[in-house]
Design a protein around this motif. Structure first.
Motif, PDB file in Angstrom:
ATOM      1  N   CYS A  80       0.860  -1.453   0.269  1.00  0.00           N
ATOM      2  CA  CYS A  80      -0.057   0.203  -0.190  1.00  0.00           C
ATOM      3  C   CYS A  80       1.100   1.091  -0.208  1.00  0.00           C
ATOM      4  O   CYS A  80       1.729   1.512   1.124  1.00  0.00           O
ATOM      5  CB  CYS A  80      -0.955   0.112   1.395  1.00  0.00           C
ATOM      6  N   CYS A  83      -0.163   3.649   3.617  1.00  0.00           N
ATOM      7  CA  CYS A  83       0.853   2.723   4.864  1.00  0.00           C
ATOM      8  C   CYS A  83       1.592   1.138   4.617  1.00  0.00           C
ATOM      9  O   CYS A  83       2.280   1.340   5.616  1.00  0.00           O
ATOM     10  CB  CYS A  83      -0.423   2.535   5.618  1.00  0.00           C
ATOM     11  N   CYS A  97      -4.087  -0.152   0.099  1.00  0.00           N
ATOM     12  CA  CYS A  97      -4.788  -1.404   0.873  1.00  0.00           C
ATOM     13  C   CYS A  97      -6.492  -1.269   0.901  1.00  0.00           C
ATOM     14  O   CYS A  97      -7.742  -1.637   0.926  1.00  0.00           O
ATOM     15  CB  CYS A  97      -3.919  -1.951   2.151  1.00  0.00           C
ATOM     16  N   CYS A 101      -6.558   4.144   3.687  1.00  0.00           N
ATOM     17  CA  CYS A 101      -5.389   4.777   3.191  1.00  0.00           C
ATOM     18  C   CYS A 101      -5.836   6.034   1.381  1.00  0.00           C
ATOM     19  O   CYS A 101      -5.364   6.710   1.655  1.00  0.00           O
ATOM     20  CB  CYS A 101      -4.517   3.801   2.632  1.00  0.00           C
TER      21      CYS A 101
HETATM   22 ZN   LIG Z   1      -2.679   1.469   3.366  1.00  0.00          ZN
END
Ligand SMILES: [Zn+2]
Length: 119
Positions: A80, A83, A97, A101
Motif C-alpha cells: 500500500c 501505510c 489497501c 488509505c
Molecule cells: Zn494502506
C-alpha cells in the motif's frame, strides 16, 4: 446449503419439467450445455436470468457464487502506498489497501495543493 441446481429447480420461473422455457432446451445450469461443438460444464455456465432473478433469493448461495468468481480472478500482491502494508488486489491499478488509505492520501495531496495556492 442449497446448491445452484436445487435453487433452479425450486425457484426459477423459466425452469419447467427439466427444461429452460427461455432456451427451449435442458437447463444449462443443471446439465451443462454445448457451444459451437464445445462442451460447457454446468459450473462454467452463466445464466443472466438466474443471476438477476433467482440467485438473489438465496443470499448464502449468492455470496458463495460470487466468491467463487473472485477466486478465479488472479490476485496481485502489492504494498500500500499509504501505510506500506502488503495487500492483495484483483486490479493492477490499485495502489492503496483500502478506502481509509485512499481517502487519507487524497486529503494529503489536497492540503499540499491549498498550501501552494495560499503562497
Ligand atoms: Zn494502506
Amino acid at each position: 446449503m442449497t446448491t445452484i441446481q436445487e435453487l433452479v429447480k425450486k425457484s426459477c420461473a423459466t425452469y419447467v419439467n427439466g427444461e429452460c422455457a427461455l432456451l427451449g432446451s435442458e437447463c444449462p445450469l443443471i446439465s451443462g450445455t454445448e457451444y459451437r461443438g464445445k462442451k460447457i460444464p454446468a459450473s462454467d455456465f452463466n445464466c443472466n436470468y438466474f443471476e438477476q432473478y433467482v440467485l438473489p433469493l438465496d443470499k448464502t448461495l449468492e455470496s458463495v457464487y460470487y466468491g467463487k468468481e473472485t477466486v478465479r480472478v488472479m490476485t496481485v500482491n502489492k504494498n500500500c502506498k499509504g501505510c506500506g502494508e502488503a495487500f492483495k488486489s484483483v486490479s493492477n491499478r490499485a495502489v492503496y489497501c483500502g478506502d481509509i488509505c485512499r481517502k487519507s492520501a487524497r486529503k494529503k495531496s489536497h492540503r499540499k495543493y491549498n498550501h501552494k495556492r495560499s503562497k
